[in-house]
Design a protein around this motif. Structure first.
Motif, PDB file in Angstrom:
ATOM      1  N   UNK A  17      -0.736   8.005  -0.590  1.00 19.45           N
ATOM      2  CA  UNK A  17       0.587   7.534  -0.169  1.00 19.45           C
ATOM      3  C   UNK A  17       0.669   6.012  -0.248  1.00 19.45           C
ATOM      4  N   UNK A  18      -0.397   5.329   0.148  1.00 20.38           N
ATOM      5  CA  UNK A  18      -0.401   3.865   0.077  1.00 20.38           C
ATOM      6  C   UNK A  18      -0.283   3.405  -1.371  1.00 20.38           C
ATOM      7  N   UNK A  19      -1.006   4.060  -2.278  1.00 20.38           N
ATOM      8  CA  UNK A  19      -0.893   3.708  -3.694  1.00 20.38           C
ATOM      9  C   UNK A  19       0.538   3.914  -4.170  1.00 20.38           C
ATOM     10  N   UNK A  20       1.118   5.043  -3.811  1.00 18.07           N
ATOM     11  CA  UNK A  20       2.486   5.343  -4.232  1.00 18.07           C
ATOM     12  C   UNK A  20       3.473   4.362  -3.620  1.00 18.07           C
ATOM     13  N   UNK A  21       3.236   3.930  -2.399  1.00 14.17           N
ATOM     14  CA  UNK A  21       4.141   3.003  -1.731  1.00 14.17           C
ATOM     15  C   UNK A  21       4.130   1.626  -2.402  1.00 14.17           C
ATOM     16  N   UNK A  22       2.965   1.187  -2.884  1.00 22.10           N
ATOM     17  CA  UNK A  22       2.895  -0.104  -3.555  1.00 22.10           C
ATOM     18  C   UNK A  22       3.513  -0.061  -4.947  1.00 22.10           C
ATOM     19  N   UNK A  23       3.542   1.112  -5.545  1.00 22.02           N
ATOM     20  CA  UNK A  23       4.147   1.255  -6.874  1.00 22.02           C
ATOM     21  C   UNK A  23       5.557   1.788  -6.677  1.00 22.02           C
ATOM     22  N   UNK A  24       6.511   0.907  -6.622  1.00 19.19           N
ATOM     23  CA  UNK A  24       7.893   1.291  -6.323  1.00 19.19           C
ATOM     24  C   UNK A  24       8.513   2.156  -7.415  1.00 19.19           C
ATOM     25  N   UNK A  25       8.070   1.985  -8.661  1.00 24.08           N
ATOM     26  CA  UNK A  25       8.629   2.772  -9.751  1.00 24.08           C
ATOM     27  C   UNK A  25       7.844   4.067  -9.905  1.00 24.08           C
ATOM     28  N   UNK A  26       7.797   4.849  -8.835  1.00 27.01           N
ATOM     29  CA  UNK A  26       7.040   6.101  -8.875  1.00 27.01           C
ATOM     30  C   UNK A  26       7.672   7.039  -9.887  1.00 27.01           C
ATOM     31  N   UNK A  27       6.841   7.505 -10.783  1.00 27.43           N
ATOM     32  CA  UNK A  27       7.342   8.401 -11.816  1.00 27.43           C
ATOM     33  C   UNK A  27       6.811   9.809 -11.578  1.00 27.43           C
ATOM     34  N   UNK A  28       7.361  10.742 -12.276  1.00 29.50           N
ATOM     35  CA  UNK A  28       6.955  12.142 -12.161  1.00 29.50           C
ATOM     36  C   UNK A  28       5.484  12.334 -12.538  1.00 29.50           C
ATOM     37  N   UNK A  29       4.967  11.689 -13.599  1.00 27.71           N
ATOM     38  CA  UNK A  29       3.540  11.873 -13.903  1.00 27.71           C
ATOM     39  C   UNK A  29       2.622  11.408 -12.774  1.00 27.71           C
ATOM     40  N   UNK A  30       2.964  10.317 -12.101  1.00 27.71           N
ATOM     41  CA  UNK A  30       2.132   9.840 -11.003  1.00 27.71           C
ATOM     42  C   UNK A  30       2.136  10.837  -9.851  1.00 27.71           C
ATOM     43  N   UNK A  31       3.297  11.376  -9.526  1.00 34.79           N
ATOM     44  CA  UNK A  31       3.386  12.358  -8.452  1.00 34.79           C
ATOM     45  C   UNK A  31       2.624  13.626  -8.836  1.00 34.79           C
ATOM     46  N   UNK A  32       2.698  14.019 -10.096  1.00 35.07           N
ATOM     47  CA  UNK A  32       1.976  15.224 -10.517  1.00 35.07           C
ATOM     48  C   UNK A  32       0.466  15.009 -10.478  1.00 35.07           C
ATOM     49  N   UNK A  33       0.014  13.811 -10.797  1.00 38.83           N
ATOM     50  CA  UNK A  33      -1.417  13.506 -10.688  1.00 38.83           C
ATOM     51  C   UNK A  33      -1.853  13.566  -9.233  1.00 38.83           C
ATOM     52  N   UNK A  34      -1.047  13.025  -8.326  1.00 44.31           N
ATOM     53  CA  UNK A  34      -1.374  13.097  -6.900  1.00 44.31           C
ATOM     54  C   UNK A  34      -1.439  14.539  -6.428  1.00 44.31           C
ATOM     55  N   UNK A  35      -0.502  15.356  -6.863  1.00 40.05           N
ATOM     56  CA  UNK A  35      -0.510  16.771  -6.477  1.00 40.05           C
ATOM     57  C   UNK A  35      -1.750  17.470  -7.024  1.00 40.05           C
ATOM     58  N   UNK A  36      -2.138  17.128  -8.238  1.00 40.48           N
ATOM     59  CA  UNK A  36      -3.339  17.711  -8.827  1.00 40.48           C
ATOM     60  C   UNK A  36      -4.585  17.312  -8.044  1.00 40.48           C
ATOM     61  N   UNK A  37      -4.687  16.047  -7.665  1.00 39.43           N
ATOM     62  CA  UNK A  37      -5.838  15.574  -6.901  1.00 39.43           C
ATOM     63  C   UNK A  37      -5.922  16.282  -5.546  1.00 39.43           C
ATOM     64  N   UNK A  38      -4.808  16.372  -4.840  1.00 36.09           N
ATOM     65  CA  UNK A  38      -4.796  17.055  -3.545  1.00 36.09           C
ATOM     66  C   UNK A  38      -5.132  18.535  -3.728  1.00 36.09           C
TER      67      UNK A  38
END
Length: 64
Positions: free
Chosen positions: A21-42
């Motif tokens: 979440x902290x990584x995502x918060x610092x990257x304001x231009x959150x894109x779908x690939x980044x969210x999908x990578x986070x979901x994959x990691x979790x």
């Protein structure tokens, strides 16, 4: 001990979640690939914890 294993797994997963979440918060231009990578990691972490807990439960059950 299974309860303690589950508690530690949830604690570790919450730590990983906060970190992501902290990584995502610092990257304001959150894109779908980044969210999908986070979901994959979790998802991979949850799968690993559940597999390890099941393996430990089975070895305890077979050992008794």
């Amino acid at each position: 001990m299974i309860v303690l294993d589950i508690l530690f797994a949830l604690l570790a997963l919450s730590g990983v979640g906060v970190f992501l979440y902290i990584i995502q918060d610092f990257m304001r231009e959150t894109s779908i690939p980044l969210i999908s990578i986070f979901a994959l990691v979790i998802g991979m972490a949850v799968f690993d914890f559940l597999r390890e807990i099941a393996r430990n439960a089975k070895s305890r059950r077979d050992g008794d």
